[in-house]
Write an enzyme that holds these catalytic residues in place. Structure first.
Site, PDB file in Angstrom:
ATOM      1  CE1 TYR A  99      -3.748  -2.335   0.290  1.00  0.00           C
ATOM      2  CE2 TYR A  99      -2.800  -3.061   2.371  1.00  0.00           C
ATOM      3  CZ  TYR A  99      -3.721  -3.227   1.354  1.00  0.00           C
ATOM      4  OH  TYR A  99      -4.613  -4.258   1.390  1.00  0.00           O
ATOM      5  CB  THR A 100       3.665   2.381   1.984  1.00  0.00           C
ATOM      6  OG1 THR A 100       4.535   1.243   1.962  1.00  0.00           O
ATOM      7  CG2 THR A 100       2.736   2.282   3.180  1.00  0.00           C
TER       8      THR A 100
END
Length: 889
Positions: A123-124
């Protein structure tokens, strides 16, 4: 089972194998995992992540890339360990509360100061920060050595060029085998200034370096208490630095305060810190906190609000929070780093020396690299210049050659060219044969000659090279330097105690019959002449009244002795300061009393460790005991046993003595015995004691006091109906302990039983407290001196159902004398008689009016003044009763 071939079996002693294998493992952890290199301040995993970002071109001017992509590339090429360890290391480099100068620019959830973990790597996203480029700058110019990766298919840097001192700028922490490192972060501006000073003065001392580098500069800011820990860490490589949150006390209206925390110590988990505070409040280890909330946001930053109870001291609460919670903690410095591949404990100067040497090596190798490239280019340009000077012959030679190889060989032989020069001529485009291109080649060649000369000068002169290092460091300082965040406060903070925050002043502590306690400044009570009505000292509840009163300093100890024979301890300032009309707080909120336990005596003590003082106890059944004061120096919150006695007995009073006193014990039927204290053998804290006086039927002990041998003191007797007198102590002969005593007053229905027997010098003020909560303060010298058998004179006029509940002595002070002057003045009448004018005040309490009247009388006409005063008292009581009736209606 098939046997292995003999050639594959290697017999070894298990002890030797374990020793060698463990040492190999330990060195692997130390060198390749846990400790940073002194030159770039990075562990292998951090170095590989940054190099991987650089190789993937994830510079600050490019878009973010998925963290999973970065982690996968690093794991596959350089770091063959778990992906989670790589991601956690990258996350930490992106946290602005973990790194003073973050090396990774993260996008997404990368955790928080509350200990929240980062989002999953899928996600990052991330990329390098601008300052990270300075760690990698010139890495492709042969400034550092490269080594094979784990499988030999890739090359990775053994160290980064590190154009700023990252080891100290961002710090490091790690646990190896048998050793650990913990290096605090610092301010980049200060560090570079320190390196510059070192470069100019190699013999600089650490004390001189500390003029540039004040101390650690944590990303979470906060405070550092004192410089002693910093100095020790900088000199030896080890030390402890005290860190404290930044907190302010704010007013929130209504006389209430709040504590607001805006900065917390480095590496402190904010959520756990708040939980710890809540736990201490819940367990009643910290009192006075009414609310606790976290108002932290992106807009306000860190903001933890602690609401304080109105009667509590916010400074004391904050000091206790510093002592018992992570609001104040320490950073244990242990500056271990890899120096030439070996772990070594280094001090501040050594760290800077190694960094400066690394920078000199980087600049020297870069200069050598640039010099090689410049000379190679100059060599090519020299060949091109020859070709331009003989362009027709060059063209003819090339045209006559059958192949490239023949042409190259012909050019080399005919014009004395090298292989590289000949190849450059063959590669030259026809457009470079123009006059303009010829001029450009000449200009470039001349510039290269100057550049080569500069590079050779740098390599030939160490000072020139060092100045280049200084210039480049100065440039980085000017670009990335900032103000320090952490404030260093000087002073004796390590020994800060609660009383350091409390002004020392004289106070009065009162305790009511229903066990309500409070403190007031001693100046609250005004001195009045004998017979005065008094000042309302507290707004008592129904059937409650002030029972005890002591005077002391806010920094003194108060020992509370209970009827059950237990003792408790508080500091004077720990008793809440309330208004004069307030009833106080339940004493159980300050002291953890047991069931059916009430305070019998309060004693103010300045030094509990004194070996020269004793405590003398007296019980209702006439038992006495002497015990050393030092036995009571360590009293915990739950209290301790002070004296043991039978179930039908209880503790009446305790007195502080010097060991050379005479003991006076008085009873309610006006018997008094005097005997030397030396006849009492000192006993332990929990001992029972011995007989002090033999009581007649229905009699009981009401007073205990002490007097010196050949004392000029007097015995003050006060009865329940407000009568009192003074009698010289020497009128009471010494007798043997355990006797029946002698008569000290005549008891009648008029004066009532004795409620107080104490010694006075005549220089004190006396506070008389009634069961109605009225307190009168008068000068002991105004009380008549009578014989032992006298009934005494009236000290205070009492209303119906009123009686004297307690009596206390207080010292006269300048403020009292001023107040007394305001209350009593002398005037001269028309016939020349001196008149006494006294203001009698019934002070304001809820539901009561203020009654004042000036009494005029002749100076020596004391009976006349008392008669007028009593008439005034009667009218005041009628007003009070009328007001009470109206309230009921």
């Amino acid at each position: 089972m098939a046997e292995l071939p003999q050639s594959r079996i290697n017999e070894r002693n298990i002890t030797s194998e374990m020793r060698e294998s463990f040492l190999d493992y330990a060195m692997s952890v130390i060198v390749a995992r846990a400790l940073p290199d002194v030159r770039d301040g990075l562990k292998p995993v951090h170095r590989r992540i940054l190099y991987g970002l650089n190789e993937q071109g994830m510079t600050p001017d490019k878009s973010y890339k998925k963290s999973a992509r970065i982690v996968g590339d690093v794991m596959g090429k350089y770091h063959p360990h778990g992906d989670l360890s790589i991601y956690e290391a990258m996350v930490r480099m992106a946290q602005d509360f973990s790194y003073r100068y973050p090396l990774v620019d993260g996008q997404g959830n990368f955790g928080s100061m509350d200990g929240d973990g980062a989002a999953a790597m899928r996600y990052t996203e991330a990329r390098m920060t601008k300052i990270t480029l300075e760690l990698l700058r010139d890495i492709n110019k042969d400034t550092i050595d490269f080594i094979d990766n784990y499988d030999g298919n890739e090359r990775e840097p053994s160290v980064l060029p590190a154009r700023f001192p990252n080891l100290l700028a961002n710090g490091a922490s790690g646990i190896a085998v048998g050793m650990a490192t913990n290096i605090p972060p610092h301010n980049l501006t200060e560090l570079i200034n320190g390196v510059l000073s070192l470069s100019k003065n190699p013999d600089i001392s650490i004390a001189e370096l500390m003029e540039d580098i004040e101390g650690p500069d944590f990303p979470t800011a906060g405070l550092i208490l004192g410089k002693s820990g910093i100095r020790r860490a900088y000199e030896t490589g080890r030390g402890s630095i005290q860190m404290r949150s930044r907190a302010v006390i704010e007013e929130r209206g209504g006389g209430r305060q709040r504590i607001v925390v805006t900065e917390i110590p480095f590496q402190v988990n904010k959520a756990r810190m708040i939980e710890k505070i809540a736990e201490l409040v819940r367990d009643k280890k910290i009192d006075g906190i009414t609310d606790l909330r976290d108002e932290t946001s992106l807009r306000t930053g860190v903001r933890v609000v602690i609401d304080v109870r109105k009667d509590a001291n916010a400074s004391v609460i904050l000091n206790n929070l510093y002592k018992q919670t992570p609001l104040q903690t320490s950073f244990g410095v242990n500056m271990i780093a890899l120096v030439n591949g070996r772990p070594k404990l280094i001090n501040l100067k050594e760290a800077l020396v190694h960094y400066l040497e690394h920078q000199k090596t980087v600049v020297r190798r870069r200069t050598q690299y640039n010099l090689r490239k410049a000379k190679d280019r100059a060599h090519i340009l020299e060949g091109l210049r020859i070709a331009l000077d003989h362009i027709d012959e060059i063209i003819s030679t090339i045209r006559e050659s059958d192949t490239d190889k023949v042409a190259m060989k012909s050019l080399q032989q005919r014009f004395k060219l090298s292989e590289k020069q000949a190849q450059a001529i063959l590669d030259m485009r026809l457009r470079r044969l123009t006059g303009l291109e010829r001029d450009k080649i000449e200009a470039e060649y001349n510039e290269l000659l100057n550049y080569i000369s500069e590079l050779e000068t740098i390599l030939a002169d160490e000072e020139v090279l060092l100045q280049l290092v200084r210039d480049e460091l100065t440039e980085i300082r000017d670009r990335f330097g900032d103000d320090r965040r952490t404030e260093i406060q000087l002073g004796g903070f390590e020994d800060l105690e609660d009383e350091d925050l409390i002004p020392e002043e004289q106070i009065v502590i009162t305790l009511s019959h229903n066990n309500y306690i409070k403190r007031l400044p001693v100046s609250t009570y005004r001195a009045q002449n004998r017979g005065g009505r008094g000042v309302q000292g507290m707004n008592t509840l129904e059937e409650d009244f002030v029972s005890q009163l002591v005077t002391l300093s806010t920094h003194d100890h108060v020992l509370f002795f209970t009827n059950k024979g237990r003792v408790y301890k508080l500091k004077g300032y720990e008793v809440p300061e309330l208004s004069r009309q307030s009833k106080g707080i339940p004493v159980v909120n300050a002291i953890e009393l047991e069931n059916d336990e009430v305070i019998s005596t309060m004693i103010a003590v300045k030094d509990l460790e004194s070996e020269d003082n004793f405590l003398v106890f007296a019980t209702k059944r006439g038992v006495v005991k002497r015990s050393a004061l030092s036995n009571f120096s360590r009293i915990n919150r739950n209290g301790k046993i002070a004296i043991s006695f039978r179930e039908d007995d209880e503790l009446i009073a305790v007195r502080l003595t010097s060991g050379q006193e005479d003991i006076l014990i008085g009873t309610s039927h006006a018997s008094l015995i005097r005997f030397p204290e030396s006849t009492l053998r000192p006993l332990g804290r929990t001992a029972t004691g011995v007989k002090g006086i033999t009581l007649r039927e229905g009699d009981e002990v009401v007073g205990l006091d002490v007097a010196h041998a050949n004392s000029v003191d007097e015995v003050l007797v006060v009865t329940e109906n407000g009568y009192g007198k003074r009698t010289p102590v020497n009128d009471y002969r010494l007798s043997n302990r355990g006797g029946k005593g002698i008569k000290t007053a005549t008891i009648t229905e008029r004066n009532g039983n004795v409620v107080c027997i104490t010694t006075v010098t005549g220089e004190e003020d006396l506070m008389i407290v009634t069961n109605a909560g009225v307190i009168i303060r008068l000068d002991v010298a105004d009380i008549s001196q009578n014989g032992r058998a006298a009934q005494g004179v009236r000290l205070i006029r009492l209303g119906d159902d009123q009686f004297v509940s307690t009596v206390a002595k207080v010292k006269e002070d300048a403020e009292d004398e001023t107040n007394e002057d305001e209350q009593s003045t002398s005037t001269v009448s028309e016939d020349g008689t001196e008149q006494q004018r006294e203001a009698v005040v019934n002070d304001e309490t809820p539901g009561n009016a203020i009654h004042t009247e000036v009494i005029d009388s002749e100076e020596n006409d004391e009976d006349g003044r008392i008669e007028v005063r009593q008439d005034f008292m009667d009218r005041v009581e009628e007003d009070i009763q009328q007001s009470s009736d109206e309230d009921e209606e």
